[in-house]
Write a protein that holds these residues in place. Structure first.
Motif, mmCIF file in Angstrom:
data_model
loop_
_atom_site.group_PDB
_atom_site.id
_atom_site.type_symbol
_atom_site.label_atom_id
_atom_site.label_comp_id
_atom_site.label_asym_id
_atom_site.label_seq_id
_atom_site.Cartn_x
_atom_site.Cartn_y
_atom_site.Cartn_z
ATOM 1 N N THR A 12 10.040 5.132 0.118
ATOM 2 C CA THR A 12 10.024 5.732 -1.211
ATOM 3 C C THR A 12 9.593 7.184 -1.124
ATOM 4 N N ILE A 13 10.011 7.997 -2.098
ATOM 5 C CA ILE A 13 9.568 9.388 -2.117
ATOM 6 C C ILE A 13 8.175 9.496 -2.722
ATOM 7 N N SER A 14 7.725 8.433 -3.375
ATOM 8 C CA SER A 14 6.422 8.478 -4.033
ATOM 9 C C SER A 14 5.297 8.384 -3.013
ATOM 10 N N MET A 15 4.308 9.232 -3.168
ATOM 11 C CA MET A 15 3.151 9.193 -2.271
ATOM 12 C C MET A 15 2.124 8.161 -2.709
ATOM 13 N N GLY A 16 2.023 7.958 -4.012
ATOM 14 C CA GLY A 16 0.933 7.151 -4.538
ATOM 15 C C GLY A 16 1.349 5.917 -5.299
ATOM 16 N N TYR A 17 2.396 5.281 -4.855
ATOM 17 C CA TYR A 17 2.891 4.110 -5.578
ATOM 18 C C TYR A 17 3.518 3.120 -4.609
ATOM 19 N N CYS A 18 3.377 1.851 -4.903
ATOM 20 C CA CYS A 18 4.112 0.836 -4.142
ATOM 21 C C CYS A 18 4.415 -0.320 -5.084
ATOM 22 N N ALA A 19 5.410 -1.107 -4.707
ATOM 23 C CA ALA A 19 5.793 -2.267 -5.509
ATOM 24 C C ALA A 19 6.322 -3.352 -4.598
ATOM 25 N N LEU A 20 6.084 -4.583 -4.959
ATOM 26 C CA LEU A 20 6.526 -5.713 -4.138
ATOM 27 C C LEU A 20 7.917 -6.177 -4.584
ATOM 28 N N VAL A 49 -3.765 -13.871 -4.295
ATOM 29 C CA VAL A 49 -4.585 -13.384 -3.183
ATOM 30 C C VAL A 49 -5.611 -12.337 -3.613
ATOM 31 N N LYS A 50 -5.599 -11.968 -4.876
ATOM 32 C CA LYS A 50 -6.546 -10.962 -5.362
ATOM 33 C C LYS A 50 -7.978 -11.410 -5.120
ATOM 34 N N GLY A 51 -8.778 -10.489 -4.616
ATOM 35 C CA GLY A 51 -10.167 -10.800 -4.337
ATOM 36 C C GLY A 51 -10.402 -11.443 -2.981
ATOM 37 N N ARG A 52 -9.317 -11.839 -2.308
ATOM 38 C CA ARG A 52 -9.447 -12.476 -0.992
ATOM 39 C C ARG A 52 -8.802 -11.638 0.116
ATOM 40 N N PHE A 53 -7.725 -10.961 -0.198
ATOM 41 C CA PHE A 53 -6.991 -10.166 0.797
ATOM 42 C C PHE A 53 -7.227 -8.684 0.527
ATOM 43 N N THR A 54 -7.241 -7.911 1.605
ATOM 44 C CA THR A 54 -7.373 -6.462 1.496
ATOM 45 C C THR A 54 -6.376 -5.802 2.438
ATOM 46 N N ILE A 55 -5.568 -4.911 1.880
ATOM 47 C CA ILE A 55 -4.608 -4.169 2.683
ATOM 48 C C ILE A 55 -5.174 -2.782 2.962
ATOM 49 N N SER A 56 -4.915 -2.276 4.153
ATOM 50 C CA SER A 56 -5.366 -0.932 4.509
ATOM 51 C C SER A 56 -4.396 -0.354 5.527
ATOM 52 N N ARG A 57 -4.503 0.947 5.714
ATOM 53 C CA ARG A 57 -3.621 1.575 6.682
ATOM 54 C C ARG A 57 -4.368 2.637 7.462
ATOM 55 N N ILE A 98 0.852 -1.180 0.000
ATOM 56 C CA ILE A 98 0.000 0.000 0.000
ATOM 57 C C ILE A 98 0.888 1.230 0.000
ATOM 58 N N SER A 99 0.500 2.229 -0.777
ATOM 59 C CA SER A 99 1.308 3.438 -0.910
ATOM 60 C C SER A 99 1.224 4.291 0.348
ATOM 61 N N LYS A 100 2.078 5.301 0.399
ATOM 62 C CA LYS A 100 2.116 6.196 1.555
ATOM 63 C C LYS A 100 0.757 6.809 1.835
ATOM 64 N N ASN A 101 0.088 7.274 0.778
ATOM 65 C CA ASN A 101 -1.192 7.956 0.972
ATOM 66 C C ASN A 101 -2.371 6.994 1.012
ATOM 67 N N GLY A 102 -2.103 5.711 0.854
ATOM 68 C CA GLY A 102 -3.165 4.712 0.953
ATOM 69 C C GLY A 102 -4.028 4.582 -0.282
ATOM 70 N N ARG A 103 -3.739 5.365 -1.304
ATOM 71 C CA ARG A 103 -4.606 5.374 -2.482
ATOM 72 C C ARG A 103 -4.238 4.305 -3.501
ATOM 73 N N ALA A 104 -3.048 3.767 -3.398
ATOM 74 C CA ALA A 104 -2.627 2.726 -4.327
ATOM 75 C C ALA A 104 -2.336 1.454 -3.551
ATOM 76 N N THR A 105 -2.856 0.362 -4.065
ATOM 77 C CA THR A 105 -2.581 -0.945 -3.476
ATOM 78 C C THR A 105 -2.227 -1.917 -4.584
ATOM 79 N N TYR A 106 -1.566 -2.967 -4.190
ATOM 80 C CA TYR A 106 -1.174 -3.990 -5.152
ATOM 81 C C TYR A 106 -1.268 -5.339 -4.463
ATOM 82 N N TYR A 107 -1.729 -6.329 -5.229
ATOM 83 C CA TYR A 107 -1.847 -7.683 -4.696
ATOM 84 C C TYR A 107 -1.232 -8.681 -5.670
ATOM 85 N N THR A 108 -0.578 -9.677 -5.130
ATOM 86 C CA THR A 108 -0.125 -10.743 -5.999
ATOM 87 C C THR A 108 -1.356 -11.528 -6.469
#
Length: 127
Positions: free
Chosen positions: A101-109, A64-72, A51-61
């Motif tokens: 990361t310096i990015s507010m709206g991005y994350c990567a695994l 787990v898509k459709g079963r797991f939810t990340i939040s902050r 999940i990104s710094k601002n919480g607006r971007a999430t990524y799932y492998t």
């Protein structure tokens, strides 16, 4: 140096749910993207979700898509991983980690991007 503590793991039957928490001390989680990773016995560690710094971007492998939810909740300095419809193949030690990361709206695994890691919490899915 941020310290991370995972909790919420345990034994659950297939189809059940767990919510993992990643609590931080020593720093503010809002400065970091957060990733959840897992390692099953005899297997390499793999990325599960981030999940990104601002919480607006999430990524799932894909597995787990459709079963797991990340939040902050930055006010509580905590990140959550809600895991539903659990399967035996989800059995692993789950770790959270920070990516400054310096990015507010991005994350990567990508493991190399993550600096601080928790000690892990065991999730076992079995009947």
């Amino acid at each position: 140096q941020v310290q991370l503590v995972e909790s919420g793991g345990g034994l659950v039957q297939p189809g059940g749910s767990l919510r993992l928490s990643c609590a931080a001390s020593g720093s503010t989680l809002g400065y970091s993207a957060i990733g959840w990773f897992r390692q099953a016995p005899g297997k390499e560690r793999e990325g599960v979700s981030c999940i990104s710094k601002n919480g607006r971007a999430t990524y799932y492998t894909d597995s787990v898509k459709g079963r797991f939810t990340i939040s902050r909740d930055n006010a509580k300095n905590t990140v959550y991983l809600q895991m539903n419809s659990l399967k035996p193949e989800d059995t692993a030690v789950y770790y959270c980690a920070t990516d400054d990361t310096i990015s507010m709206g991005y994350c990567a695994l990508l493991e190399y991007k993550y600096d601080s890691w928790g000690q892990g919490t065991q999730v076992t899915v079995s009947s």
